[in-house]
Design an enzyme around this catalytic site. Structure first.
Site, PDB file in Angstrom:
ATOM      1  N   CYS A   2      38.004  42.329  33.499  1.00  0.00           N
ATOM      2  CA  CYS A   2      36.648  42.754  33.841  1.00  0.00           C
ATOM      3  C   CYS A   2      35.846  41.555  34.325  1.00  0.00           C
ATOM      4  O   CYS A   2      36.279  40.407  34.223  1.00  0.00           O
ATOM      5  CB  CYS A   2      35.953  43.367  32.624  1.00  0.00           C
ATOM      6  SG  CYS A   2      36.840  44.771  31.911  1.00  0.00           S
ATOM      7  N   ASP A 367      53.898  36.367  48.358  1.00  0.00           N
ATOM      8  CA  ASP A 367      52.926  37.071  47.518  1.00  0.00           C
ATOM      9  C   ASP A 367      52.645  36.227  46.286  1.00  0.00           C
ATOM     10  O   ASP A 367      53.423  35.318  45.943  1.00  0.00           O
ATOM     11  CB  ASP A 367      53.448  38.447  47.112  1.00  0.00           C
ATOM     12  CG  ASP A 367      52.324  39.437  46.836  1.00  0.00           C
ATOM     13  OD1 ASP A 367      51.151  39.009  46.788  1.00  0.00           O
ATOM     14  OD2 ASP A 367      52.607  40.636  46.662  1.00  0.00           O
ATOM     15  N   ASP A 368      51.512  36.524  45.632  1.00  0.00           N
ATOM     16  CA  ASP A 368      51.147  35.732  44.455  1.00  0.00           C
ATOM     17  C   ASP A 368      52.089  35.986  43.293  1.00  0.00           C
ATOM     18  O   ASP A 368      52.360  35.089  42.493  1.00  0.00           O
ATOM     19  CB  ASP A 368      49.696  36.034  44.039  1.00  0.00           C
ATOM     20  CG  ASP A 368      49.425  37.516  43.933  1.00  0.00           C
ATOM     21  OD1 ASP A 368      49.858  38.123  42.939  1.00  0.00           O
ATOM     22  OD2 ASP A 368      48.776  38.068  44.841  1.00  0.00           O
TER      23      ASP A 368
END
Length: 504
Positions: A2, A367-368
């Site tokens: 979040c 890609d990560d």
């Protein structure tokens, strides 16, 4: 995962909190909420499911009056996606208290029972954030006095640290008093402090990432330290105190790999620079271990987190760098979407290929990370459909083999493509000709290049070692049962929207 924001100002904060939340939208797209304190010491709340731009209309912004407030963007890892579990949460006693939280508690079941027996406090949702708020409220209630002083607030935070375990960065407001921000003793989740001078007075801001400070005109001061609490009165007086017995900085390594924006700085580390270092080290590994590296025609990132990593790899390998995928910016990040079906359907809506960059070429995709393999498999299919001859794949993170319990939706090991499989097996499943992963020491070293004082990280998704020291096989089995897609759907079906007055 979040994003949280808190501001104590001398003027209305509604627009600044809104703007800050839009900059933290990458941390969660499920729900958003803002609560302010008005001139009559009343909370003004608006929260709902959706993006920040969808949740807050002009009528809501006009009603969110007050010079202090907190905000939240949610991606659920506990509880359900019901609006009743959107944040901020509120309790009316003592004083009136509201809180936003980023992270995940690892002893929620024990705490919920203990809280009811000890304080007769009822937690109405499955959200550990509501539970955390009630724990803090219970400790503040013990003082039984009209006016709290800073030491009372710090004492309540200290007792809260002693009760709860897990990862948490929190911002709370106490009616008639002020705002307190605190971070778990391991510093797993990020929290930063900013300030600005306005009409001769100092205003303060807290946020998950430094980028949220920049855009609303606050100067980055420092990170909130692990175990520390910072209390700012509504008059603008700031106090800080270490509230944990044995604090140690072990930030989540995935913040630097995936979650944080590249223009943020967390715990003294430029996220952008750390990703460039990741690309450097991964490029060197490719050059060292792949005999057929000369066959690669072009390096293409999977946008957007891996862009800087891929660019550095291309430079190390002396290969062209191309943008072969076009991203639809109005589709959320697939990895943090709840529900496998939604993740699958969103990949092709999110990305489209530029066929000329793939046709008749041997392509190195970067890609990560590879988590479930959902995105990777579909991206490889898209690249082949666009005409790629061979597809090589490089992951800037090592193999993810273990669930995360600190706020990332990797709850079950069976959902992880690398669990129980070697590199060749993973390559076959996602459909690539060759696959390589970053080494863990290279990954942590990339971050430490920016801040050598960080001695350790939470790397539990790679190692199975959990920094809080309280995670058992039984706990992992329990959360796997609670958080699989079937269980999530049932909770959403059963959810009841019970909440305080919401500014409709």
């Amino acid at each position: 995962m979040c994003g949280i924001v808190g501001i104590v100002s001398q003027s209305p904060v509604n627009q600044s909190i809104y703007d800050a939340l839009t900059l933290l939208q990458h941390r969660g797209q499920d729900a958003a909420g803002i609560v302010t304190v008005d001139d009559e010491n009343r909370f003004r709340l608006r929260k709902a499911n959706g993006l920040v731009s969808d949740v807050f209309e002009q009528v809501h912004m006009l009603r969110l009056q007050g010079n202090a407030g907190i905000g939240h963007v949610r991606y659920p890892t506990a509880g359900s996606s019901s609006v009743s579990e959107a944040q901020p949460f509120y309790v009316n006693s003592p004083y009136g208290l509201t809180l936003v939280h980023n992270g995940n508690l690892t002893n929620s079941s024990e705490l919920k029972e203990k809280l009811f027996r000890r304080a007769r406090r009822h937690v109405n949702t499955n959200s550990d954030s509501e539970l955390l708020l009630n724990i803090l409220a219970n400790h503040l209630d013990h003082f039984e006095k009209y006016q709290l002083d800073p030491q009372d607030v710090f004492s309540a935070v200290k007792q809260t640290h002693q009760d709860i375990r897990g990862a948490y960065a929190c911002i709370a407001m106490i009616i008639g008093h002020g705002m307190v921000a605190f971070r778990d003793p391991n510093g797993i989740r990020p929290l930063v402090l900013g300030k600005r001078e306005e009409n001769g007075k100092t205003e303060y801001m807290f946020a998950s990432e430094s980028i949220a400070l920049d855009t609303v005109g606050f100067e980055f001061v420092r990170d909130v330290q692990p175990g520390e609490a910072i209390y700012v009165t509504f008059e603008g007086e700031m106090y800080a105190q270490q509230c944990a017995d044995k604090p140690t900085l072990t930030p989540c390594i995935f913040e630097y790999v995936y979650f944080a924006r590249p223009d943020s700085c967390i715990d003294g580390v430029s996220v952008y620079a750390a990703r460039v270092h990741m690309g450097q080290r991964l490029g060197e590994k490719i050059a060292r271990e792949w005999a057929d590296v000369d066959d690669i025609d072009v390096v293409i990132p999977v946008p957007e987190t891996s862009n800087d990593i891929a660019l550095r790899i291309a430079r190390v390998l002396n290969k062209p760098y191309r943008q072969g995928f076009v991203k639809n910016r109005y589709v959320g990040r697939t990895f943090i979407m709840p529900g496998q079906a939604l993740r699958v359907s969103s990949v092709r809506r999110k990305l489209n290929t530029i066929a000329s960059e793939f046709k008749d070429k041997n392509v190195l995709l970067v890609d990560d990370s590879i988590v479930r393999g959902t995105t990777s498999e579909q991206i490889v299919e898209m690249a082949r459909a666009a005409g790629a001859k061979k597809i090589y794949f490089a992951s800037a993170a090592p193999e993810i083999r273990y669930p995360n319990v600190y706020g990332i939706d990797m709850p079950t090991k069976n959902e992880l493509i690398a669990y129980g499989r070697d590199v060749d097996e993973i390559a076959k499943l996602i459909g690539v000709d060759k696959l390589i992963f970053q080494d863990l020491d290279a990954l942590t070293g990339s971050v430490q290049q920016e801040n050598p004082s960080i001695q350790d990280f939470d790397c539990s998704v790679f190692t199975g070692v959990y920094v809080t020291g309280d995670i058992t096989p039984e706990y992992l089995d329990n959360i796997a049962e609670q958080r699989n897609d079937i269980a999530k759907k049932k909770r959403e079906k059963d959810a009841t929207n019970l909440e305080m007055h919401n500014e409709k």
